[in-house]
Scaffold this motif. Structure first.
Motif, PDB file in Angstrom:
ATOM      1  N   ILE A  97      25.217  62.294  71.252  1.00  0.00           N
ATOM      2  CA  ILE A  97      25.672  62.540  72.633  1.00  0.00           C
ATOM      3  C   ILE A  97      26.913  63.436  72.656  1.00  0.00           C
ATOM      4  O   ILE A  97      26.959  64.441  73.381  1.00  0.00           O
ATOM      5  N   ILE A  98      27.932  63.081  71.855  1.00  0.00           N
ATOM      6  CA  ILE A  98      29.174  63.860  71.835  1.00  0.00           C
ATOM      7  C   ILE A  98      28.945  65.232  71.228  1.00  0.00           C
ATOM      8  O   ILE A  98      29.522  66.234  71.676  1.00  0.00           O
ATOM      9  N   GLY A  99      28.093  65.305  70.204  1.00  0.00           N
ATOM     10  CA  GLY A  99      27.783  66.598  69.595  1.00  0.00           C
ATOM     11  C   GLY A  99      27.139  67.547  70.591  1.00  0.00           C
ATOM     12  O   GLY A  99      27.462  68.738  70.638  1.00  0.00           O
ATOM     13  N   TYR A 100      26.257  67.007  71.419  1.00  0.00           N
ATOM     14  CA  TYR A 100      25.585  67.822  72.436  1.00  0.00           C
ATOM     15  C   TYR A 100      26.570  68.249  73.528  1.00  0.00           C
ATOM     16  O   TYR A 100      26.610  69.426  73.919  1.00  0.00           O
TER      17      TYR A 100
ATOM     18  N   SER B  21      29.111  70.845  69.400  1.00  0.00           N
ATOM     19  CA  SER B  21      29.366  70.779  67.958  1.00  0.00           C
ATOM     20  C   SER B  21      28.044  70.588  67.235  1.00  0.00           C
ATOM     21  O   SER B  21      27.499  69.484  67.175  1.00  0.00           O
ATOM     22  N   MET B  22      27.512  71.676  66.653  1.00  0.00           N
ATOM     23  CA  MET B  22      26.240  71.610  65.961  1.00  0.00           C
ATOM     24  C   MET B  22      26.334  70.736  64.714  1.00  0.00           C
ATOM     25  O   MET B  22      25.381  70.054  64.340  1.00  0.00           O
ATOM     26  N   ALA B  23      27.508  70.756  64.053  1.00  0.00           N
ATOM     27  CA  ALA B  23      27.688  69.942  62.854  1.00  0.00           C
ATOM     28  C   ALA B  23      27.590  68.453  63.184  1.00  0.00           C
ATOM     29  O   ALA B  23      26.928  67.686  62.487  1.00  0.00           O
TER      30      ALA B  23
ATOM     31  N   PRO C  99      38.818  67.682  70.048  1.00  0.00           N
ATOM     32  CA  PRO C  99      39.415  66.366  69.743  1.00  0.00           C
ATOM     33  C   PRO C  99      38.399  65.229  69.788  1.00  0.00           C
ATOM     34  O   PRO C  99      38.421  64.330  68.939  1.00  0.00           O
ATOM     35  N   LEU C 100      37.504  65.260  70.782  1.00  0.00           N
ATOM     36  CA  LEU C 100      36.510  64.206  70.921  1.00  0.00           C
ATOM     37  C   LEU C 100      35.517  64.236  69.759  1.00  0.00           C
ATOM     38  O   LEU C 100      35.184  63.194  69.181  1.00  0.00           O
ATOM     39  N   ALA C 101      35.064  65.434  69.401  1.00  0.00           N
ATOM     40  CA  ALA C 101      34.116  65.575  68.300  1.00  0.00           C
ATOM     41  C   ALA C 101      34.729  65.096  66.982  1.00  0.00           C
ATOM     42  O   ALA C 101      34.090  64.383  66.194  1.00  0.00           O
ATOM     43  N   LEU C 102      35.967  65.488  66.732  1.00  0.00           N
ATOM     44  CA  LEU C 102      36.649  65.087  65.500  1.00  0.00           C
ATOM     45  C   LEU C 102      36.883  63.573  65.477  1.00  0.00           C
ATOM     46  O   LEU C 102      36.748  62.937  64.418  1.00  0.00           O
TER      47      LEU C 102
END
Length: 215
Positions: free
Chosen positions: A32-35, A39-41, A119-122
């Motif tokens: 969800i957060i990646g989408y 963030s493709m990783a 920040p959220l992705a990390l």
């Protein structure tokens, strides 16, 4: 009345279930957060974790199967062979997963994606790494070396640890220096390491199973 604790693998079964639930929650968050953050990783790692939910689910099913047969007092199945066969199958699936990791790394080597919520992705990736470490610690019990099924589940979790470290390094490099190929390169390296683990596990279990069948 039958007591679940009669099963020699009861504690390992509960720990494996704990790992699956934890992994599934983090998997959903990463996808969800990646989408949402582009963030493709992180998105790719979420999909990768989904495959490991299924793979570790195989290990959990082996424990469940053995426990049910013992509950029925069915001596037809050799519990140790069931564990070995599960580990062998898990090793083959881990090889497939490692090849997928490498192929995804090569495919995204040239890709360039701009993140909208670094920040959220990390944060999610870091939480995922912590969960992986907790899961690995839970699986590494005192009977670890004597249980090939548990060892296989542990290797799946450790492969997630390596991938997650690559994701975090990739996120940092992408955000600070706009270097987007680092996570792909690390994914390839991780895939090779996991492939070696999987081959060693599969060869070991194949040797044990072949030895048992020839007796």
């Amino acid at each position: 009345m039958y007591n679940n604790n009669f099963s020699p693998y009861y504690k390992e079964e509960r720990r494996t279930l704990f790992v699956i639930v934890f992994t599934f929650i983090i998997m959903l968050l990463e996808i969800i957060i990646g989408y949402l953050s582009s963030s493709m990783a992180l998105l790719a790692d979420g999909v990768h974790m989904g495959s490991h939910v299924l793979l570790i689910g195989l290990n959990l099913f082996a424990y469940y199967f053995v426990r049910k047969q013992q509950k029925r007092h069915n001596d037809t199945y050799n519990t140790q062979k069931v564990m070995q066969l599960s580990a062998f199958t898990s090793g083959i699936m881990l090889m497939v997963a490692s090849i997928f990791i490498c192929s995804e790394g090569f495919e995204h080597m040239e890709a360039h994606h701009h993140m909208t919520s670094y920040p959220l992705a990390l944060s999610i990736a870091t939480i995922g790494l912590i969960v992986n470490f907790i899961s690995a610690r839970a699986l590494h019990s005192k009977h670890f070396e004597d249980n090939p099924n548990n060892h296989a589940a542990y290797l799946h979790v450790m492969s997630d640890v390596l991938v997650k470290i690559g994701v975090i390094i990739g996120l940092v490099c992408s955000h600070l220096w706009d270097i987007t190929w680092i996570d792909a390169a690390l994914a390839i390296i991780t895939g090779v390491i996991v492939l070696v683990w999987a081959i060693n596990l599969t060869k070991k279990m194949a040797k044990v199973l072949t030895k048992n069948f020839t007796k």
